[in-house]
Every structure is written in C-alpha cells, then in structure tokens.
Design a protein around this motif. Structure first.
Motif, PDB file in Angstrom:
ATOM      1  N   GLY A  37      16.220 -12.561   1.437  1.00  0.00           N
ATOM      2  CA  GLY A  37      15.573 -13.537   0.568  1.00  0.00           C
ATOM      3  C   GLY A  37      16.290 -13.619  -0.752  1.00  0.00           C
ATOM      4  N   VAL A  38      16.092 -14.732  -1.444  1.00  0.00           N
ATOM      5  CA  VAL A  38      16.703 -14.913  -2.765  1.00  0.00           C
ATOM      6  C   VAL A  38      15.625 -15.296  -3.762  1.00  0.00           C
ATOM      7  N   THR A  39      15.882 -14.944  -5.013  1.00  0.00           N
ATOM      8  CA  THR A  39      15.011 -15.308  -6.108  1.00  0.00           C
ATOM      9  C   THR A  39      15.869 -15.733  -7.291  1.00  0.00           C
ATOM     10  N   THR A  40      15.282 -15.890  -8.454  1.00  0.00           N
ATOM     11  CA  THR A  40      16.004 -16.410  -9.618  1.00  0.00           C
ATOM     12  C   THR A  40      16.518 -15.277 -10.500  1.00  0.00           C
ATOM     13  N   LEU A  41      17.403 -15.612 -11.406  1.00  0.00           N
ATOM     14  CA  LEU A  41      17.941 -14.627 -12.349  1.00  0.00           C
ATOM     15  C   LEU A  41      16.875 -14.140 -13.323  1.00  0.00           C
ATOM     16  N   ASP A  42      15.893 -14.990 -13.624  1.00  0.00           N
ATOM     17  CA  ASP A  42      14.783 -14.538 -14.484  1.00  0.00           C
ATOM     18  C   ASP A  42      14.034 -13.393 -13.818  1.00  0.00           C
ATOM     19  N   SER A  43      13.816 -13.496 -12.520  1.00  0.00           N
ATOM     20  CA  SER A  43      13.155 -12.413 -11.796  1.00  0.00           C
ATOM     21  C   SER A  43      14.047 -11.171 -11.768  1.00  0.00           C
ATOM     22  N   ALA A  44      15.369 -11.378 -11.719  1.00  0.00           N
ATOM     23  CA  ALA A  44      16.295 -10.248 -11.739  1.00  0.00           C
ATOM     24  C   ALA A  44      16.168  -9.473 -13.038  1.00  0.00           C
ATOM     25  N   GLU A  45      16.018 -10.180 -14.146  1.00  0.00           N
ATOM     26  CA  GLU A  45      15.825  -9.501 -15.430  1.00  0.00           C
ATOM     27  C   GLU A  45      14.521  -8.718 -15.435  1.00  0.00           C
ATOM     28  N   LEU A  46      13.489  -9.255 -14.787  1.00  0.00           N
ATOM     29  CA  LEU A  46      12.196  -8.574 -14.721  1.00  0.00           C
ATOM     30  C   LEU A  46      12.329  -7.229 -14.004  1.00  0.00           C
ATOM     31  N   VAL A  47      13.187  -7.179 -12.955  1.00  0.00           N
ATOM     32  CA  VAL A  47      13.329  -5.970 -12.149  1.00  0.00           C
ATOM     33  C   VAL A  47      14.409  -5.037 -12.701  1.00  0.00           C
TER      34      VAL A  47
END
Length: 808
Positions: free
Chosen positions: A443-453
């Motif tokens: 699955g893929v998500t956004t870079l904003d979510s990447a910063e959250l994690v």
C-alpha cells in the motif's frame, strides 16, 4: 591469347572451378563476415540506446545509505527501499525537483509493516452436534507457519430461531457463544510506503488520486464512528495494491459428536429455556465443561485446508463464510477490527559472503523464522489511552510489471518478481515481518503521513528522470552524469541506474537452501558496450588478417601450379612478359567471375551495405597482389646435398608453407575469437539486457566462426590438391615398386599431419599469448584452445577427399 586463355580455363574445368570457389570465398565470405561483425556492433549500440534507459535515470539516497552488498558486488535487491530509515526531508526534495534539468523527482519512504481491518469467517451450522478445530497459518510458498493457537469450538444445534447453541472458550478471552459462529482472522502485516502522488504518477502512469479521499464520505461512516471513540486520532489514508494477496490459510477439521445440549445446560446450571450465552459469567463451570467436551469422542472426521488469500487484501479484508458443503464464499455482516495503530519496522538483511556465495542467516527462530531484526512500534487500541493514528484504506491501485523489459531502473517498491528454490518452487513473503523475500509495497500513503510516522526526514530515496532525453546515447549519458555529479557534490548518495539490468542472483538461505532472486546490476550498459567493442575490434582485426593470409596463400598455390607450364611455354619461344600476361589475364578472368558472383550473392543478403565496397576493395587489392606475386622472379637454387630430415616437407615447402600460414592464422583466430566471445557472452548472460544482446548477435558471431572454418577447408583442399599434383609422379613410382594405395596414403597422411601440427601448435601459442595479454580468464582460454583443435580434423578430411579425387 584470349581464346587460348578461355580454352585453358575450359580444359581445366575442375581446377578452374576450385579457383573460382576459392576467390568467391574471399570476395563473399570475408565481406559478409566483416559486415556481420559490424552489424553485431550496431545491434548492441541500438539495443543500448533503445532499451538502456528504464523508468528513471538517477537513484538518490541519503549519505552513507549504500549497503555492503552494493559496495561489494555492485548490485541491489528488488524493493530495495523497504526497511529504509529515512534521511531526506520534504523541503530537500522540493529543492531537488526544482532543478531545470530534472523532469521528474519521485520520492519514496518506507514506513514499516502495517495491518488493516481484520475480517472474520463464519462456521457453518450443521444438522448434528460437531466439534470444529481450526488453525490459521501463513506460508512462504514452501512451508506453513501457524498464526496463533489451535482453536476448538463445540456446536450443539440451531433449534431456536436466530440462535446457534455452541461453546467456544478461547484461552485468555471471554466466552464467545450465541447467535453466530464467527472466527476473527489473525492480524497480518504488510509493507507500507509513502509517495508524492503527482510525481509518482509521472514516473509510473498510475493514478493515486484516491489518496485525497474525503473522510466525510458516507462510505467511511463506520470508520468515523470508531475514530470518534478514540478522540479522533490522525488518519493515515492508504491505497492498497490490488494484485497483492494476504497469505492466510485455514486448516479445519470437523467431527460428529454424540452429546446432549440439555445435559450440558444442567452442568452449567441453566434451564432448558435458557441459552448457553446465559452462562457467560460462570468462568469456572464453563472451563470444566469445555475441558469435558474436548474429551468427547468424535466420528466421521473431515479435514479441510482453505486458502483464504484470494479473499483477503493487505489493508481491507473481506468477510467470509463456510457453506454447508464446506466451500468458502464472501459474506455480509461479519465483525471487523480497526486495531491498526500497531506496526513493525525491520532492519535490512545482513548478507554474508562465503567465497562468492551470498548467504542469508536467520536472526531469530520462530514460525516463521525471521531473517531481519524486527521491532514493534505504535500501540493497539485496547492498550493505550492515546492512539497515535488509525489506518483507513481509501482505494486501490494496480502496478503490473512491464514484461520483457531489458533495462532495470528498480522503483524499489513495486516488484513482484518470483523468488524460486533450486527445485523451481516459488517463494513469497509471509504475513509476518522478517521474511528474506524482498516484499513489495502492499500500500501507499502520502509524505505527510510519512512525517507522522518517521519524523521530519522520512524520505529514503528519490527516483530522478532527466529532462529532454529521447534515447540512451553518449550525449544522454553525459547529461545524466553531469546532474549526478552535482547531486553527489551536494552530499547525497547517488547512483546512475540508467543502463542497469536485471540479474538472477543466487542466495544460500538458512533453513531453505539455494534460492534465486531477480536483482539489479548497476551500470551494466556501459560494461556491455566496452566488452563488445573489444570483441568487435579483435574480430575485425583477426578476420582481416586471416583474409590477407588466405589470399596470399591462394596466389602462391596458383603460381606453384603454373611453374611447369610456364617452363614449357618458355622453351617453345614465349617471352617471360607474354607468359606473365597470359597467366595474369587468366587470373583476372577467374577473379572477375568470382567477384561478380560474390556481388550478386551480397546483393541478396544486403540490399545496401559497406560489404559491397569491402568486396570491391578486396577484388582490386587481389588484382594488385596477384600481379605482384606472379611477376616476382624467384631465383632457382640447386641443392648439392640431400635433406637429412623431413626431406619431403622441406622439398615441397613452397607449396606447404601457404597452407601452414592459413592454418596458423585460422587457429590463432579461432582460439582468440571463441575465448573472447565466450567470455563476453558469459559476462552478459547474467543480465536480461545482456541475454537479449547475446540472442541478437550470437548467430552472427557463430557465422563468422563458421566462415573461418569454411575458408580453412577450402584452403586445405587446394593445398593438398596442389601437393598431390606436384607429387603425382612420385606416388606412381611408389606404386610401381610395390607400395599399396593404403600404404601411400598413410605415408602421405603422416607427413601432412606433421606440418599441420606445427602450424596449429604455433597458432595455439600465438593465440594463447594474445589472450594472456588481453587478460581473458583461464577458463575461456582453455575453451578457446579446445575449440581451435577442430583444425586437426579439417586436414585429415581434406587429405582423404583430395586423395580420393586423385584416385578417381
């Protein structure tokens, strides 16, 4: 004189035909072989220009992110972004993509292994009491690994409307009994990566717009209600990959029981009107009842193994039920779990080297074993007052691989290439983190979510495609190298992946054995081009040298044949000038006939080609050399003493020497050409691009070798034929004094083999010396040596054929 020449040609039909064939071989085979050699070079060049560039040109990563496997052998595994630790911020990426020479800069960040909503599967109500035993497990395609403990459920009946009477008391859980028999699937974990939807679409052509889905959409209402119960934590929107299955299987056994529901209600202190669910709080009694039920003997046991993978997706499972006929199908109304805030991260595999063998060792035993260091992160919904985030699957995408692609610019997250064992069995990642099989992004998500994690520097890699490049030629390579140099000076780890290709890499995996995975070689296009340029240059040089020596030998043969006839013409009054004119004119006619035939044949093979000019050049060169050889006066030498050793060979050396020169050159060419071609093909056969080029050029290279052998055969036949003609009276004398034809042939064959072996041995020494200078591996030197020994068979056959012709 012309009439005399034509008459002589016609009277010597066989000899004239051999001479025409000989010159035809020069004027046709040598230009043809040279043209094929050049064509192979053009084929390699065109292949690299057309296929040498993959999806992108430059792979940019944080400094010091290069793995040991890359440093050692220059290759990377598929899905190399997985298990990355980040190191590049979003603002740094935005600065990179503003470079005017960069068309696309697509970032990717590996977040870890996450789970989605869990589904349940409903067990079928039967017409009789029964015991259900089941075990969920995952698989790597070779072995089964249990997930959780084996469970047992005792079913009684369905006599009351909308109420199934059964007892299931899982260890550590509350009693589950009542209106339906559902079983919740164990959680599975899958690699999640973050991308920039716009740049990723430019790179892949995939639409990721569902990542911008509105949470207020009614289809997400159930999720919104659950989210409110946990104080509205942040949401990580996920697009799951449609063609990725969740490797979940279920082993189920069903036994018929002879038990009474009324008896067990009494044991639980229930009346006949009450249902088993009323015993919910009677923990001690319930435990004893379950223990007793599990000891009841069963009959008519049936075993089933259900592959639930076809129904399940990584982040959005599908509810299922088992029908009365024990077939699985999708269902409505099953329970779901939203416990998605717990996840895992893993270290990259620590590959070991044992000699040239790459080894993968277990990090931790288990079911399944782990080949990576895995760390649990996040928190479950029931374990924490503050939930860090919740996963929501908002759509799907498809990332089918390009079949037949030669170049490999590995995107790092999409590859589903097959990993196989030595027996050809396919291996897949399990549903538990820690597999050695490179897991694709589920699955893929956004870079904003990447910063959250991952924090403020989540990006593991940026895939860069350079602007205004239409083919992978020298100018394109220079432009790519200039951009790469600038990025390298900025402190990043930079790899030029344009010109890379796939390679089947062998690994020795602990607990499994030898497996094969598709990895990617870096910079293979440049290596291929360099290797083939060396091969082509050597082939052209040797082929030209062979053609020159062959032509000289052919003319010397003819001059030797004409010696006796020239002497007769001189005695009857012909001047040396007139004799030369006649001989030369005859050669011009025969060579012209051969050239015209060769020209026609070349026209059928190549409509437009440099081969015509090459043939014309050879023809004119041949005429000049012919005149020079025929006009050259040889001083006659009178011997006063007989030869003590090898008298026949030394006496006829003027006829033997040209054939020896041809054999020497042929052997030299074969050993060098076969060794270099073998080395080049072997080196390139490890990659898909190299295999393609091998397939395109192997026929051409083998044709050149075949032409060399054919020219050698023609030369040997002529040489032996000339020698037999010269020694015809000698052989007749042997026959007169009592020698049999067999004895004469053996005597002649021994002499031929002697000077043949001298010529071949000299060719072997010369060829091997050149291979040592060119630093060709010993294995290919030996193969070249063995192949060159084919020249030993050629003279034996030609001697037999020539002798048979003379006897006939």
């Amino acid at each position: 004189m012309i009439r005399l020449i034509i008459s002589r040609i016609l009277n010597r039909k066989i000899i004239s035909l051999i001479m025409v064939i000989a010159f035809l071989s020069i004027f046709f085979l040598i230009p043809l072989g040279s043209q094929y050699t050049l064509q192979s070079q053009v084929s390699v060049k065109n292949t690299l220009e057309k296929h040498g560039r993959g999806s992108y040109d430059i792979l940019l990563r944080p400094s010091d992110s290069r793995t040991e496997i890359e440093k050692t052998i220059g290759i990377v595994e598929e899905n190399y972004v997985g298990d990355g630790k980040g190191g590049i911020s979003i603002s740094e990426w935005e600065e990179i993509k503003d470079n005017p020479d960069i068309e696309v800069a697509a970032p990717v960040a590996s977040l870890g292994y996450f789970t989605g909503r869990q589904a349940s599967i409903i067990l079928p109500p039967l017409e009789h009491p029964a015991r259900f035993k089941w075990q969920f497990y995952t698989s790597d395609g070779l072995n089964k690994y249990p997930l959780g403990e084996k469970q047992i459920l005792t079913y009684f009946d369905n006599s009351k409307p909308d109420n199934l009477e059964y007892v299931w008391y899982p260890q550590g859980q509350d009693m589950l009994a009542g209106k339906s028999m559902y079983v919740v699937l164990p959680p599975s974990y899958h690699l999640l990566t973050a991308i920039d939807p716009e740049s990723e679409k430019q790179l892949t052509g995939i639409d990721f717009s569902d990542l911008y889905a509105d949470l207020d959409d009614p289809k997400f209402s159930l999720f919104s209600q659950m989210r409110q119960n946990y104080n509205n934590p942040p949401v990580i929107k996920v697009l799951q990959r449609s063609e990725i299955d969740n490797q979940i299987h279920m082993e189920l056994s069903v036994e018929k029981l002879d038990v009474s529901l009324a008896d067990y209600k009494k044991k639980l202190g229930l009346t006949d009107e009450q249902i088993l669910l009323n015993a919910y709080e009677k923990k001690d009694e319930l435990g004893k009842v379950v223990e007793e039920l599990n000891k009841e003997p069963g009959s008519d046991r049936k075993d089933f193994d259900f592959d639930l993978s076809i129904f399940q997706r990584p982040f959005e499972s599908v509810a299922m039920k088992i029908r009365d006929d024990f077939k699985v199908e999708t269902s409505n109304g099953s329970m779901y779990s939203f416990n998605t805030s717990q996840y895992y991260t893993a270290q990259k595999i620590d590959y070991k080297f044992k000699g040239e063998q790459i080894q993968v060792e277990k990090v931790q035993e288990g079911n399944p074993p782990s080949y990576k260091e895995v760390v649990q992160k996040g928190a479950g919904l029931e374990e924490s007052d503050e939930v860090p985030f919740m996963i929501l699957q908002t759509g799907e995408f498809t990332a089918s691989e390009k079949k037949g692609q030669l170049a490999s610019s590995p995107l790092g997250i999409y590859s589903t290439s097959t990993t196989t064992t030595s027996k050809g069995e396919s291996l897949t990642p399990t549903s538990v983190p820690g597999s050695f099989v490179p897991a694709p992004s589920s699955g893929v998500t956004t870079l904003d979510s990447a910063e959250l994690v991952k924090g403020d520097k989540p990006i593991d890699a940026i895939r860069i495609r350079i602007d205004e490049i239409t083919k992978y030629d020298a100018s394109a390579q220079a432009k790519i190298e200039n951009v790469a140099k600038d990025l390298l000076e900025a402190g990043y780890e930079v790899d030029i992946v344009a010109g890379s290709s796939f390679k089947e890499q062998q690994l020795e995996v602990e607990g499994i054995g030898q497996v094969t995975e598709p990895w990617t070689t870096l910079g293979v296009a440049q290596a291929i081009e360099t290797s083939w340029n060396k091969t082509i240059n050597v082939a052209l040089s040797l082929f030209f040298l062979f053609g020159l020596s062959w032509l000289m030998a052919r003319l010397v043969f003819e001059k030797n044949i004409l010696k006796a006839e020239n002497q007769t013409l001189f005695l009857i009054g012909w001047s040396p000038k007139k004799i030369l004119q006649r001989n030369y004119s005859e050669q011009v006619i025969l060579q012209s006939l051969a050239f015209l035939t060769a020209f026609i044949l070349l026209f059928f093979v190549f409509e437009k080609s440099y081969a015509f000019l090459y043939a014309m050049g050879l023809f004119l060169f041949s005429l000049v050399i012919t005149y020079g050889v025929l006009a050259r006066e040889e001083k006659s030498r009178v011997r006063l003493e007989a030869y003590k050793n090898f008298s026949s060979i030394r006496h006829y050396l003027s006829i033997i020497a040209p054939t020896m020169l041809t054999l020497f050159t042929s052997t030299f060419l074969l050993i060098v050409q076969m060794a270099i071609i073998g080395e080049t093909i072997s080196e390139m056969d490890n990659t898909t691009m190299g295999q393609f080029i091998n397939n395109q050029t192997l026929t051409i290279q083998m044709t050149i070798v075949a032409m060399t052998i054919l020219l050698t055969v023609v030369s040997m036949i002529e040489g032996v034929h000339s020698l037999i003609l010269k020694r015809k009276d000698e052989f007749n004398m042997y026959h007169t004094i009592g020698w049999t034809k067999s004895t004469i042939l053996k005597h002649f064959l021994k002499e031929v083999l002697l000077w043949v072996m001298i010529a071949i041995f000299a060719g072997v020494i010369g060829g091997y010396s050149l291979l040592v200078i060119l630093k060709v591996p010993l294995l290919w030197c030996m193969i070249g040596l063995l192949f060159s020994l084919i020249n030993i068979i050629i003279p034996i056959l030609t001697v037999v054929l020539a002798k048979k012709y003379e006897n006939d």
